[in-house]
Design an enzyme around this catalytic site. Structure first.
Site: not given
Ligand code: 4NP
Length: 171
Positions: A14, A20, A133
């Site tokens: 990420c 994440r 996000d």
């Protein structure tokens, strides 16, 4: 029974490697153990940015994972390298920006580009969708992110099992 000479490698990627991709890392390693594939697949995670190098996952990501029985407190942020694009069999982007950045890193190397995937594509329900996000949002975002990653990881475990089986049978 699945056998393979060397473990498959999966690198979750990420932007910051604190929300994440550590969640995806922790979920995948746990689900692999449950599936009996803990020794057959090596899991890692990294980020494209450098802001949080060496840091543990965001406390909100840790809390959400812990609520679901997943401990990610041992993970530390690191940056993806070009060598990782050779070392890992699956390089899995959380969103399209991550995917584009990885494809640019791999430009001119079709073998590297061929190992880059979008996590959403491992879940029929989420195909083509990014894991959004959650960093600047509320805690709700972390739960949604966790649930989407969990669905995708289930599909990924099945894909990894198939891949291990076909490698073991030489196809
Ligand atoms: P992640 O979230 O990519 O899921 O780890 C982010 C964490 C930090 C930042 C951006 C995204 N940041 O800009 O610091």
């Amino acid at each position: 029974m699945t056998t393979s000479e060397r473990p498959l490698g999966v690198m979750m990627v990420c932007l910051g490697n604190i929300c994440r991709s550590p969640t995806a890392h922790g979920l995948l390693r746990e689900r692999l153990v449950t599936a009996g594939l803990g020794d057959a697949v090596e899991v890692a995670s990294s980020g494209l940015g450098t802001w949080h190098l060496g840091a543990p996952p965001d406390p909100r990501a840790q809390a959400t994972a812990a609520e679901h029985g997943i401990d990610i407190s041992d993970l530390r942020a690191q940056k993806i390298t070009v060598d990782d694009l050779d070392a890992y069999d699956y390089v899995i982007a959380m969103d399209h920006d991550n995917h584009d950045d990885l494809m640019a890193m791999a430009e001119g190397h079709s073998d590297r580009q061929g190992r880059i995937h979008l996590l959403g594509d491992f879940s029929p329900q989420d195909a083509g969708r990014p894991v959004g996000d959650p960093y600047y949002g509320g805690d709700d975002g972390f739960t949604q992110v966790f649930e989407m990653i969990d669905r995708c990881v289930a599909g990924l475990v099945a894909a990894l099992r198939d891949d291990l089986d076909s490698r073991a049978s030489g196809h």
